[in-house]
Design a protein around this motif. Structure first.
Motif, PDB file in Angstrom:
ATOM      1  N   PHE A  83     -10.319  33.434  17.963  1.00  0.00           N
ATOM      2  CA  PHE A  83     -10.830  32.080  17.793  1.00  0.00           C
ATOM      3  C   PHE A  83     -11.011  31.754  16.313  1.00  0.00           C
ATOM      4  O   PHE A  83     -10.710  30.646  15.870  1.00  0.00           O
ATOM      5  CB  PHE A  83     -12.155  31.896  18.535  1.00  0.00           C
ATOM      6  CG  PHE A  83     -12.039  32.069  20.014  1.00  0.00           C
ATOM      7  CD1 PHE A  83     -11.187  31.269  20.764  1.00  0.00           C
ATOM      8  CD2 PHE A  83     -12.771  33.046  20.658  1.00  0.00           C
ATOM      9  CE1 PHE A  83     -11.084  31.425  22.129  1.00  0.00           C
ATOM     10  CE2 PHE A  83     -12.665  33.206  22.026  1.00  0.00           C
ATOM     11  CZ  PHE A  83     -11.821  32.404  22.770  1.00  0.00           C
ATOM     12  N   ILE A  84     -11.482  32.693  15.546  1.00  0.00           N
ATOM     13  CA  ILE A  84     -11.663  32.486  14.110  1.00  0.00           C
ATOM     14  C   ILE A  84     -10.310  32.272  13.441  1.00  0.00           C
ATOM     15  O   ILE A  84     -10.156  31.401  12.583  1.00  0.00           O
ATOM     16  CB  ILE A  84     -12.420  33.682  13.485  1.00  0.00           C
ATOM     17  CG1 ILE A  84     -13.849  33.728  14.023  1.00  0.00           C
ATOM     18  CG2 ILE A  84     -12.420  33.589  11.966  1.00  0.00           C
ATOM     19  CD1 ILE A  84     -14.603  34.979  13.635  1.00  0.00           C
ATOM     20  N   ASP A  85      -9.307  33.046  13.846  1.00  0.00           N
ATOM     21  CA  ASP A  85      -7.964  32.885  13.281  1.00  0.00           C
ATOM     22  C   ASP A  85      -7.415  31.488  13.551  1.00  0.00           C
ATOM     23  O   ASP A  85      -6.871  30.834  12.651  1.00  0.00           O
ATOM     24  CB  ASP A  85      -7.009  33.936  13.865  1.00  0.00           C
ATOM     25  CG  ASP A  85      -7.350  35.347  13.409  1.00  0.00           C
ATOM     26  OD1 ASP A  85      -8.090  35.477  12.415  1.00  0.00           O
ATOM     27  OD2 ASP A  85      -6.877  36.300  14.046  1.00  0.00           O
ATOM     28  N   VAL A  86      -7.564  31.036  14.773  1.00  0.00           N
ATOM     29  CA  VAL A  86      -7.069  29.704  15.124  1.00  0.00           C
ATOM     30  C   VAL A  86      -7.817  28.632  14.340  1.00  0.00           C
ATOM     31  O   VAL A  86      -7.218  27.675  13.832  1.00  0.00           O
ATOM     32  CB  VAL A  86      -7.204  29.468  16.649  1.00  0.00           C
ATOM     33  CG1 VAL A  86      -6.942  28.014  17.003  1.00  0.00           C
ATOM     34  CG2 VAL A  86      -6.259  30.378  17.407  1.00  0.00           C
ATOM     35  N   MET A  87      -9.122  28.762  14.211  1.00  0.00           N
ATOM     36  CA  MET A  87      -9.917  27.777  13.479  1.00  0.00           C
ATOM     37  C   MET A  87      -9.519  27.726  12.002  1.00  0.00           C
ATOM     38  O   MET A  87      -9.461  26.655  11.404  1.00  0.00           O
ATOM     39  CB  MET A  87     -11.409  28.069  13.621  1.00  0.00           C
ATOM     40  CG  MET A  87     -11.928  27.892  15.031  1.00  0.00           C
ATOM     41  SD  MET A  87     -11.608  26.260  15.705  1.00  0.00           S
ATOM     42  CE  MET A  87     -12.644  25.289  14.674  1.00  0.00           C
ATOM     43  N   LEU A  88      -9.242  28.869  11.404  1.00  0.00           N
ATOM     44  CA  LEU A  88      -8.821  28.881  10.001  1.00  0.00           C
ATOM     45  C   LEU A  88      -7.457  28.213   9.822  1.00  0.00           C
ATOM     46  O   LEU A  88      -7.246  27.467   8.860  1.00  0.00           O
ATOM     47  CB  LEU A  88      -8.803  30.310   9.464  1.00  0.00           C
ATOM     48  CG  LEU A  88     -10.177  30.936   9.229  1.00  0.00           C
ATOM     49  CD1 LEU A  88     -10.033  32.392   8.823  1.00  0.00           C
ATOM     50  CD2 LEU A  88     -10.945  30.173   8.178  1.00  0.00           C
TER      51      LEU A  88
END
Length: 146
Positions: free
Chosen positions: A22-27
């Protein structure tokens, strides 16, 4: 016996969520929006007149129809980013169609400061004949005011 298996050989349910994807997608989304946001405000290059004025209070949350006149006198109708040059009759037709779909939408004119006053008046008259009750004029605040 320690670990994720109990005595019967079954796995224990995991009680934590892996948030790394989720963090990867948000970045990635953050980077995309940071790159595309300045491009959204581009549009037609117009040197607006500078005058101290109060901003228009928008009681509705609809995006206004913006008719731009550039330095060369070309006309553009913009509602959501379509910036193709059109003639005066096409401006009236497009604005009329847009107002039929969304009655009560504000119509604003962005006129370059170097365009003849008569051309802006002709545009405003054409908009009025297309069914626009009130036409707003867009300007920039003078340097030092914001």
């Amino acid at each position: 016996m320690h670990g994720p298996f109990n005595r019967m050989g079954r796995r224990k349910p995991m009680n934590e969520i892996n948030v790394v994807p989720f963090i990867d997608v948000m970045l990635v989304l953050l980077v995309i929006f940071m790159i595309t946001a300045p491009m959204l405000t581009q549009g037609v290059q117009v040197d607006l007149p500078q005058t101290p004025s109060e901003p228009i209070e928008d009681s509705e949350s609809r995006e206004p129809i913006i008719v731009s006149v550039d330095r060369d006198g070309q006309l553009f109708v913009s509602l959501g980013g379509d910036d193709t040059a059109v003639d005066l009759d096409e401006v009236a037709r497009r604005v009329q169609v847009l107002l039929e779909r969304q009655p009560g939408t504000q119509v604003l004119v962005r006129g370059d400061r170097h365009v003849a006053y008569g051309q802006i008046v002709t545009l405003m008259s054409t908009l009025q004949s297309a069914g626009v009750a009130n036409v707003g004029l867009i300007s920039e605040p003078p340097p030092g005011e914001a």
